[in-house]
Design a protein around this motif. Sequence first.
Motif, PDB file in Angstrom:
ATOM      1  N   GLY A 136       0.815  -1.210   0.000  1.00  0.00           N
ATOM      2  CA  GLY A 136       0.000   0.000   0.000  1.00  0.00           C
ATOM      3  C   GLY A 136       0.847   1.257   0.000  1.00  0.00           C
ATOM      4  N   LYS A 137       1.969   1.245   0.744  1.00  0.00           N
ATOM      5  CA  LYS A 137       2.872   2.394   0.754  1.00  0.00           C
ATOM      6  C   LYS A 137       3.486   2.614  -0.623  1.00  0.00           C
ATOM      7  CE  LYS A 137       5.825   3.187   3.980  1.00  0.00           C
ATOM      8  NZ  LYS A 137       6.935   3.047   4.952  1.00  0.00           N
ATOM      9  N   THR A 138       3.821   1.517  -1.284  1.00  0.00           N
ATOM     10  CA  THR A 138       4.470   1.615  -2.593  1.00  0.00           C
ATOM     11  C   THR A 138       3.534   2.210  -3.624  1.00  0.00           C
ATOM     12  OG1 THR A 138       5.787  -0.340  -2.038  1.00  0.00           O
ATOM     13  CG2 THR A 138       5.715   0.306  -4.360  1.00  0.00           C
ATOM     14  N   LEU A 139       2.237   1.935  -3.488  1.00  0.00           N
ATOM     15  CA  LEU A 139       1.266   2.393  -4.474  1.00  0.00           C
ATOM     16  C   LEU A 139       0.878   3.858  -4.299  1.00  0.00           C
ATOM     17  CD1 LEU A 139      -1.116  -0.709  -4.609  1.00  0.00           C
ATOM     18  CD2 LEU A 139       0.534   0.022  -6.348  1.00  0.00           C
ATOM     19  N   VAL A 140       1.221   4.445  -3.143  1.00  0.00           N
ATOM     20  CA  VAL A 140       0.878   5.847  -2.907  1.00  0.00           C
ATOM     21  C   VAL A 140       1.681   6.727  -3.866  1.00  0.00           C
ATOM     22  CG1 VAL A 140       0.967   7.743  -1.251  1.00  0.00           C
ATOM     23  CG2 VAL A 140       0.305   5.452  -0.497  1.00  0.00           C
ATOM     24  N   GLU A 141       0.985   7.577  -4.610  1.00  0.00           N
ATOM     25  CA  GLU A 141       1.655   8.425  -5.597  1.00  0.00           C
ATOM     26  C   GLU A 141       2.406   9.577  -4.919  1.00  0.00           C
ATOM     27  OE1 GLU A 141      -1.017   9.813  -8.539  1.00  0.00           O
ATOM     28  OE2 GLU A 141      -1.591   7.822  -9.245  1.00  0.00           O
ATOM     29  N   ASP A 142       3.523   9.963  -5.553  1.00  0.00           N
ATOM     30  CA  ASP A 142       4.274  11.106  -5.052  1.00  0.00           C
ATOM     31  C   ASP A 142       3.440  12.372  -5.208  1.00  0.00           C
ATOM     32  OD1 ASP A 142       6.297   9.336  -4.654  1.00  0.00           O
ATOM     33  OD2 ASP A 142       7.392   9.858  -6.476  1.00  0.00           O
ATOM     34  N   SER A 143       3.480  13.224  -4.191  1.00  0.00           N
ATOM     35  CA  SER A 143       2.702  14.457  -4.239  1.00  0.00           C
ATOM     36  C   SER A 143       3.437  15.563  -4.989  1.00  0.00           C
ATOM     37  CB  SER A 143       2.396  14.925  -2.820  1.00  0.00           C
ATOM     38  OG  SER A 143       3.594  15.352  -2.175  1.00  0.00           O
ATOM     39  N   GLY A 144       4.733  15.350  -5.242  1.00  0.00           N
ATOM     40  CA  GLY A 144       5.541  16.411  -5.830  1.00  0.00           C
ATOM     41  C   GLY A 144       6.314  17.181  -4.779  1.00  0.00           C
ATOM     42  N   ASP A 145       5.977  16.964  -3.512  1.00  0.00           N
ATOM     43  CA  ASP A 145       6.677  17.585  -2.390  1.00  0.00           C
ATOM     44  C   ASP A 145       7.327  16.462  -1.586  1.00  0.00           C
ATOM     45  OD1 ASP A 145       7.516  18.695  -0.005  1.00  0.00           O
ATOM     46  OD2 ASP A 145       5.755  19.973   0.243  1.00  0.00           O
ATOM     47  N   PRO A 146       8.634  16.231  -1.741  1.00  0.00           N
ATOM     48  CA  PRO A 146       9.269  15.096  -1.074  1.00  0.00           C
ATOM     49  C   PRO A 146       9.201  15.156   0.444  1.00  0.00           C
ATOM     50  CG  PRO A 146      10.918  16.542  -2.058  1.00  0.00           C
ATOM     51  CD  PRO A 146       9.591  16.992  -2.575  1.00  0.00           C
ATOM     52  N   VAL A 147       9.206  16.363   1.008  1.00  0.00           N
ATOM     53  CA  VAL A 147       9.124  16.478   2.465  1.00  0.00           C
ATOM     54  C   VAL A 147       7.724  16.084   2.950  1.00  0.00           C
ATOM     55  CG1 VAL A 147       9.272  18.052   4.426  1.00  0.00           C
ATOM     56  CG2 VAL A 147      10.938  18.217   2.570  1.00  0.00           C
ATOM     57  N   ALA A 148       6.698  16.501   2.212  1.00  0.00           N
ATOM     58  CA  ALA A 148       5.325  16.116   2.570  1.00  0.00           C
ATOM     59  C   ALA A 148       5.146  14.603   2.438  1.00  0.00           C
ATOM     60  CB  ALA A 148       4.331  16.846   1.664  1.00  0.00           C
ATOM     61  N   ASP A 149       5.773  13.999   1.426  1.00  0.00           N
ATOM     62  CA  ASP A 149       5.682  12.548   1.249  1.00  0.00           C
ATOM     63  C   ASP A 149       6.373  11.820   2.397  1.00  0.00           C
ATOM     64  OD1 ASP A 149       4.296  12.895  -1.101  1.00  0.00           O
ATOM     65  OD2 ASP A 149       6.063  12.701  -2.381  1.00  0.00           O
ATOM     66  N   LEU A 150       7.466  12.391   2.892  1.00  0.00           N
ATOM     67  CA  LEU A 150       8.165  11.801   4.029  1.00  0.00           C
ATOM     68  C   LEU A 150       7.269  11.828   5.266  1.00  0.00           C
ATOM     69  CD1 LEU A 150      11.004  10.608   4.527  1.00  0.00           C
ATOM     70  CD2 LEU A 150      11.700  12.858   5.366  1.00  0.00           C
ATOM     71  N   ARG A 151       6.568  12.936   5.465  1.00  0.00           N
ATOM     72  CA  ARG A 151       5.651  13.038   6.609  1.00  0.00           C
ATOM     73  C   ARG A 151       4.495  12.051   6.471  1.00  0.00           C
ATOM     74  NH1 ARG A 151       4.150  16.111  11.222  1.00  0.00           N
ATOM     75  NH2 ARG A 151       2.628  14.713  12.151  1.00  0.00           N
ATOM     76  N   ALA A 152       3.976  11.897   5.254  1.00  0.00           N
ATOM     77  CA  ALA A 152       2.884  10.950   5.033  1.00  0.00           C
ATOM     78  C   ALA A 152       3.335   9.529   5.353  1.00  0.00           C
ATOM     79  CB  ALA A 152       2.398  11.041   3.588  1.00  0.00           C
ATOM     80  N   GLY A 153       4.574   9.193   4.976  1.00  0.00           N
ATOM     81  CA  GLY A 153       5.105   7.869   5.282  1.00  0.00           C
ATOM     82  C   GLY A 153       5.252   7.655   6.779  1.00  0.00           C
ATOM     83  N   TRP A 154       5.680   8.687   7.494  1.00  0.00           N
ATOM     84  CA  TRP A 154       5.792   8.616   8.957  1.00  0.00           C
ATOM     85  C   TRP A 154       4.425   8.351   9.579  1.00  0.00           C
ATOM     86  CZ3 TRP A 154       9.355   8.899  12.962  1.00  0.00           C
ATOM     87  CH2 TRP A 154       8.852   9.251  14.220  1.00  0.00           C
ATOM     88  N   ASP A 155       3.421   9.090   9.154  1.00  0.00           N
ATOM     89  CA  ASP A 155       2.076   8.917   9.703  1.00  0.00           C
ATOM     90  C   ASP A 155       1.546   7.507   9.444  1.00  0.00           C
ATOM     91  OD1 ASP A 155       2.079  11.509  10.638  1.00  0.00           O
ATOM     92  OD2 ASP A 155       0.983  12.326   8.930  1.00  0.00           O
ATOM     93  N   MET A 156       1.805   6.971   8.245  1.00  0.00           N
ATOM     94  CA  MET A 156       1.378   5.611   7.924  1.00  0.00           C
ATOM     95  C   MET A 156       2.069   4.594   8.825  1.00  0.00           C
ATOM     96  SD  MET A 156       1.203   5.513   3.744  1.00  0.00           S
ATOM     97  CE  MET A 156       0.781   3.753   3.745  1.00  0.00           C
TER      98      MET A 156
END
Length: 245
Positions: A74-94
């Motif tokens: 499921g993490k792998t399928l999440v699309e990049d938002s274009g903001d790598p820092v925001a994507d890092l935070r999303a991964g932390w929350d998951m």
Amino acid sequence: MEARPGNASRHKTRERIVEVAAQLLRTQGPHAVTTRAVAQAAEMQAPTIYRFFEDKDALLDAVAEHIFAAYVAGKTLVEDSGDPVADLRAGWDMHIDFGLTNPAVFGLLTAPGRGARSPAAAAGLEVLRARVHRVAAAGRLRVTERRAIELIHAAGTGTVLALLSVPPQDRDLGLADAMYEAMMRSILTDAPTLPADSPTAVAVAFRAVAPKLPMLTSAERALLAEWLDRACDNPTRPGTSGRPD
């Protein structure tokens, strides 16, 4: 090549055992995953389980792998938002959410020696590496990629274990946010940096893209990577330019 009917049947039986054991693990914890309980819930004889798993630990390993692999997919399928820092935070929350939702599995994966041999755990680290790499390429890391990955992994694991040690009704979920913010202050720059602002961050960013430079030979890329690794591992003091006075 198609699987023979016997192999397909064995695969189906093994999946049934793992799914039933996973349900017991989620609802009742590791102590409930006994051969007798799994066999009864799966409506099969106990000796059948031993044809697939030599003992309870082997079955628990398979169950943890099954649940965690679905999470990593499921993490792998999440699309990049274009903001790598925001994507890092999303991964932390998951990660925090998975650990709190699946305490028994998280405990198994973080037990000394058990998670180290998990393909799903290795795949999860690859997802983290890719996200950290994008942050580095954007010029936002003040430490090496390796250090950032190790810090995030350690902080995420420690935060989940700390929260799980407290009864659910007493947990301060703000701890995860506070830990993330403190960690980010130690590894991120405030904005993409210029050479004068942070030579280390620039070196880390350049190191992230160096392997892809098409105008260099393989030997030149390797030499450049060695120089940049040295620069990343030996940063100058904050406020200094790295040049002699």
